[in-house]
Design a protein around this motif. Structure first.
Motif, PDB file in Angstrom:
ATOM      1  N   ASP A  11       3.675  13.170  14.336  1.00  0.00           N
ATOM      2  CA  ASP A  11       3.471  13.683  15.691  1.00  0.00           C
ATOM      3  C   ASP A  11       2.327  12.999  16.440  1.00  0.00           C
ATOM      4  N   ARG A 195      11.637  18.126  24.747  1.00  0.00           N
ATOM      5  CA  ARG A 195      11.707  17.956  23.293  1.00  0.00           C
ATOM      6  C   ARG A 195      13.152  17.939  22.791  1.00  0.00           C
ATOM      7  N   ARG A 196      14.046  18.655  23.469  1.00  0.00           N
ATOM      8  CA  ARG A 196      15.471  18.572  23.111  1.00  0.00           C
ATOM      9  C   ARG A 196      15.985  17.155  23.289  1.00  0.00           C
ATOM     10  N   LEU A 198      14.048  14.585  22.891  1.00  0.00           N
ATOM     11  CA  LEU A 198      13.128  13.768  22.091  1.00  0.00           C
ATOM     12  C   LEU A 198      12.187  12.945  22.966  1.00  0.00           C
TER      13      LEU A 198
END
Length: 254
Positions: A11, A195-196, A198
């Motif tokens: 991350d 975030r879905r 990416l």
């Protein structure tokens, strides 16, 4: 200038601020691989900026120096960074051909943590995150609060370029603290969508953080009220509000 977040580890982000000729300032290369890959696609590292001594922020530097031995490296004055580099302190300028940054001392996550501000960007390592802030591994609550206040005083259109993709988890905690904040609700939905796909949720304008990040809002009634409800009494001062907020976050599970 073109700003790129190079993903590293699980991350982390390594930041690259690139000019029109392809030369780039690299910030916190914990791994060499992402930088080497970018270089293979035309980016030419011009300098390295380091914010603090943790391995996931400096670990790739030796390999990059093996590839580019004359690459200048700027780092806080901390012996735990065992590199031949230019040691910089609060208020120092970092001037390179095409780039100019000011060094800000922002202790809290570590005692020697620094940030770099320039060209409308804030490279803040693990001091400030979108919707959160770093854990206090070495510093104190007064130090960390003062550091965040300093960052919060920068121009509102400054882009916050932090060291990790923590925004989704931070949003869940922020909603616990400040559930009726409409700007925060919108930011959480935006982050979920990003975030879905990416996509990186940073950089983010400081103005957005001032409206949504509870660690920058420790004077706001909603945040104070939430902390005092957790304490079961009135907070002594803003430092106690911040310290309890950080303790709360340390034990929070999204």
């Amino acid at each position: 200038m073109r700003l790129t977040a190079l993903p590293a580890f699980d991350d982390n982000y390594i930041w690259a601020l690139q000019d029109s000729d392809g030369r780039a300032v690299i910030v916190d290369p914990g791994q060499a691989g992402p930088v080497l890959e970018a270089a293979a696609n035309g980016m030419e590292p011009a300098a390295i900026l380091l914010t603090h001594h943790h391995g996931d922020h400096i670990g790739g530097v030796p390999e990059l120096l093996a590839r580019w031995p004359s690459l200048p490296v700027f780092a806080p004055d901390d012996p735990r960074i065992p590199l031949d580099c230019n040691r910089v302190r609060d208020g120092d300028p970092v001037s390179l051909a095409g780039w100019s940054f000011e060094v800000l001392s922002v202790p809290g996550h570590t005692t020697s943590h620094i940030a770099y501000v320039g060209h409308g960007r804030l490279f803040c390592g693990d001091a400030l995150f979108s919707l959160g802030c770093g854990r206090m591994f070495e510093g104190t609550a007064p130090q960390m609060l003062a550091s965040l206040r300093r960052l919060a005083s920068l121009p509102a259109d400054t882009l916050v370029c932090c060291g990790h993709e923590y925004t989704l988890a931070n949003a869940a905690f922020a909603r616990q603290v400040d559930p009726t904040n409409a700007a925060l609700q919108r930011r959480q939905l935006e982050v979920l969508d990003m975030r879905r796909q990416l996509l990186a949720t940073v950089p983010v304008p400081l103005a957005s953080e001032l409206a949504t990040n509870p660690f920058l809002r420790t004077r706001e009634a909603a945040v104070v009220s939430a902390v005092e409800a957790r304490l079961g009494r009135r907070a002594a001062d803003e430092v106690e509000v911040f310290a309890e907020l950080r303790r709360w976050k340390d034990g929070f599970v999204a």
